[in-house]
Motif scaffolding. Structure first.
Motif, PDB file in Angstrom:
ATOM      1  N   GLU A  58      18.785  73.278  71.349  1.00  0.00           N
ATOM      2  CA  GLU A  58      19.571  74.101  70.432  1.00  0.00           C
ATOM      3  C   GLU A  58      19.280  73.705  68.987  1.00  0.00           C
ATOM      4  O   GLU A  58      19.199  72.525  68.663  1.00  0.00           O
ATOM      5  CB  GLU A  58      21.065  73.937  70.721  1.00  0.00           C
ATOM      6  CG  GLU A  58      21.476  74.372  72.116  1.00  0.00           C
ATOM      7  CD  GLU A  58      22.887  73.930  72.461  1.00  0.00           C
ATOM      8  OE1 GLU A  58      23.505  74.588  73.312  1.00  0.00           O
ATOM      9  OE2 GLU A  58      23.368  72.929  71.883  1.00  0.00           O
ATOM     10  N   PHE A  59      19.157  74.702  68.149  1.00  0.00           N
ATOM     11  CA  PHE A  59      18.888  74.486  66.734  1.00  0.00           C
ATOM     12  C   PHE A  59      20.088  73.841  66.054  1.00  0.00           C
ATOM     13  O   PHE A  59      21.226  74.285  66.210  1.00  0.00           O
ATOM     14  CB  PHE A  59      18.573  75.833  66.087  1.00  0.00           C
ATOM     15  CG  PHE A  59      18.440  75.799  64.591  1.00  0.00           C
ATOM     16  CD1 PHE A  59      17.329  75.224  63.990  1.00  0.00           C
ATOM     17  CD2 PHE A  59      19.417  76.360  63.783  1.00  0.00           C
ATOM     18  CE1 PHE A  59      17.204  75.211  62.607  1.00  0.00           C
ATOM     19  CE2 PHE A  59      19.290  76.350  62.398  1.00  0.00           C
ATOM     20  CZ  PHE A  59      18.185  75.776  61.814  1.00  0.00           C
ATOM     21  N   THR A  60      19.839  72.770  65.281  1.00  0.00           N
ATOM     22  CA  THR A  60      20.932  72.088  64.581  1.00  0.00           C
ATOM     23  C   THR A  60      20.770  72.080  63.063  1.00  0.00           C
ATOM     24  O   THR A  60      21.696  71.735  62.346  1.00  0.00           O
ATOM     25  CB  THR A  60      21.062  70.626  65.056  1.00  0.00           C
ATOM     26  OG1 THR A  60      19.882  69.896  64.697  1.00  0.00           O
ATOM     27  CG2 THR A  60      21.253  70.561  66.563  1.00  0.00           C
ATOM     28  N   ALA A  90      28.532  72.601  62.791  1.00  0.00           N
ATOM     29  CA  ALA A  90      28.773  73.603  63.816  1.00  0.00           C
ATOM     30  C   ALA A  90      30.200  74.120  63.794  1.00  0.00           C
ATOM     31  O   ALA A  90      30.459  75.217  64.275  1.00  0.00           O
ATOM     32  CB  ALA A  90      28.434  73.025  65.187  1.00  0.00           C
ATOM     33  N   TYR A 138      11.236  80.850  67.100  1.00  0.00           N
ATOM     34  CA  TYR A 138      11.746  79.957  66.054  1.00  0.00           C
ATOM     35  C   TYR A 138      11.931  80.648  64.707  1.00  0.00           C
ATOM     36  O   TYR A 138      12.208  79.993  63.708  1.00  0.00           O
ATOM     37  CB  TYR A 138      10.811  78.752  65.902  1.00  0.00           C
ATOM     38  CG  TYR A 138      11.033  77.714  66.985  1.00  0.00           C
ATOM     39  CD1 TYR A 138      11.854  76.612  66.759  1.00  0.00           C
ATOM     40  CD2 TYR A 138      10.443  77.839  68.232  1.00  0.00           C
ATOM     41  CE1 TYR A 138      12.074  75.671  67.747  1.00  0.00           C
ATOM     42  CE2 TYR A 138      10.657  76.901  69.233  1.00  0.00           C
ATOM     43  CZ  TYR A 138      11.479  75.820  68.985  1.00  0.00           C
ATOM     44  OH  TYR A 138      11.700  74.890  69.968  1.00  0.00           O
ATOM     45  N   MET A 193      16.015  70.267  66.612  1.00  0.00           N
ATOM     46  CA  MET A 193      16.555  70.788  67.864  1.00  0.00           C
ATOM     47  C   MET A 193      17.175  69.649  68.670  1.00  0.00           C
ATOM     48  O   MET A 193      16.586  68.566  68.790  1.00  0.00           O
ATOM     49  CB  MET A 193      15.441  71.443  68.686  1.00  0.00           C
ATOM     50  CG  MET A 193      14.511  72.367  67.899  1.00  0.00           C
ATOM     51  SD  MET A 193      15.327  73.828  67.197  1.00  0.00           S
ATOM     52  CE  MET A 193      15.712  74.742  68.695  1.00  0.00           C
ATOM     53  N   ASN A 194      18.351  69.877  69.228  1.00  0.00           N
ATOM     54  CA  ASN A 194      18.988  68.806  70.001  1.00  0.00           C
ATOM     55  C   ASN A 194      18.399  68.708  71.404  1.00  0.00           C
ATOM     56  O   ASN A 194      17.475  69.448  71.761  1.00  0.00           O
ATOM     57  CB  ASN A 194      20.511  68.987  70.031  1.00  0.00           C
ATOM     58  CG  ASN A 194      20.949  70.237  70.794  1.00  0.00           C
ATOM     59  OD1 ASN A 194      20.208  70.801  71.613  1.00  0.00           O
ATOM     60  ND2 ASN A 194      22.166  70.680  70.531  1.00  0.00           N
ATOM     61  N   ALA A 225      24.114  76.519  66.599  1.00  0.00           N
ATOM     62  CA  ALA A 225      23.489  76.661  67.903  1.00  0.00           C
ATOM     63  C   ALA A 225      23.445  78.108  68.387  1.00  0.00           C
ATOM     64  O   ALA A 225      22.684  78.441  69.284  1.00  0.00           O
ATOM     65  CB  ALA A 225      24.222  75.795  68.930  1.00  0.00           C
ATOM     66  N   SER A 226      24.269  78.974  67.792  1.00  0.00           N
ATOM     67  CA  SER A 226      24.314  80.361  68.240  1.00  0.00           C
ATOM     68  C   SER A 226      23.370  81.268  67.463  1.00  0.00           C
ATOM     69  O   SER A 226      23.363  82.474  67.686  1.00  0.00           O
ATOM     70  CB  SER A 226      25.747  80.900  68.116  1.00  0.00           C
ATOM     71  OG  SER A 226      26.081  81.122  66.746  1.00  0.00           O
ATOM     72  N   LYS A 242      19.356  69.712  74.133  1.00  0.00           N
ATOM     73  CA  LYS A 242      19.495  70.940  74.924  1.00  0.00           C
ATOM     74  C   LYS A 242      18.581  72.055  74.422  1.00  0.00           C
ATOM     75  O   LYS A 242      18.607  73.156  74.949  1.00  0.00           O
ATOM     76  CB  LYS A 242      20.953  71.412  74.888  1.00  0.00           C
ATOM     77  CG  LYS A 242      21.941  70.461  75.531  1.00  0.00           C
ATOM     78  CD  LYS A 242      23.354  71.015  75.435  1.00  0.00           C
ATOM     79  CE  LYS A 242      24.365  70.068  76.059  1.00  0.00           C
ATOM     80  NZ  LYS A 242      25.758  70.594  75.964  1.00  0.00           N
TER      81      LYS A 242
END
Length: 202
Positions: free
Chosen positions: A178-180, A2, A148, A173-174, A41-42, A176
């Motif tokens: 959010e894609f990791t 990240a 997705y 996905m974490n 994550a963005s 939260k």
């Protein structure tokens, strides 16, 4: 990953193509490069979940219990990619030991026309029972696939039936949502397990 200014988003998408003799071929999507300065994550991958589980009960994001999750899109008539990936995930969960309880693994059908909850339940009985099968209406599947960035399409076969071309990566996905990152199709097992351990440990 990240913290890097340039990221390589590996959305490896082996595509299943079944011919007259049920021969299987693969096509990988081109690797996408994230804009400079962006973070994993963005990238805008992921969204709310509201589908039907193989048990017949409604399954929503609340059922994830705030846990990280791995999500894979496929279909029960898939001749190679899906059973291979689900078998790998089954072995991965076993190798993770107690860590496996810290995350959820989801299998979302891109073939809701055939994949009823009962069909999903029967199909997934061959894999780790912790893998949660999800299906829904065509509209619901289209919505989550869009969230997705998953590609899928129906492809007629010579016998009058059809198969599905689809993205074959496992999305990570974490807690939260959010894609990791991803696990690519047939990625080395030690790499898969390392990624899942990082995901489970947050």
């Amino acid at each position: 990953m990240a913290g890097r200014t340039r990221l390589l988003l590996v959305l490896t998408a082996a595509i299943v193509t079944v011919g007259i003799a049920a021969a299987v071929g693969y096509r990988a999507f081109e690797t996408e490069k994230a804009p400079a300065g962006s973070t994993v994550a963005s990238l805008g991958i992921g969204g709310p979940i509201n589908l039907v589980a193989a048990s017949g009960a409604r399954f929503t994001s609340a059922d994830l219990e705030g846990k990280p999750h791995a999500i894979f899109f496929g279909f029960t008539h898939c001749p190679n990619v899906c059973p291979t990936t689900l078998s790998d995930l089954t072995l991965d969960l076993d190798d993770l030991g107690p860590l496996a309880d810290r995350l959820k693994v989801l299998f979302v059908s891109v073939d809701p026309e055939r994949d009823t909850p009962q069909i999903m339940k029967d199909y997934l009985s061959a894999f780790d029972p912790r893998i949660i099968g999800l299906t829904g209406t065509p509209t619901e599947i289209a919505a989550i696939a869009k969230d997705y960035h998953v590609f899928y399409e129906k492809v007629p076969t010579a016998d009058g039936d059809y198969t599905m071309n689809h993205t074959a990566g496992v999305y990570l996905m974490n807690a939260k949502g959010e894609f990791t990152g991803t696990i690519s199709f047939e990625e080395e097992r030690d790499v898969q397990i390392a990624k899942l351990k990082r995901l489970a440990n947050g």
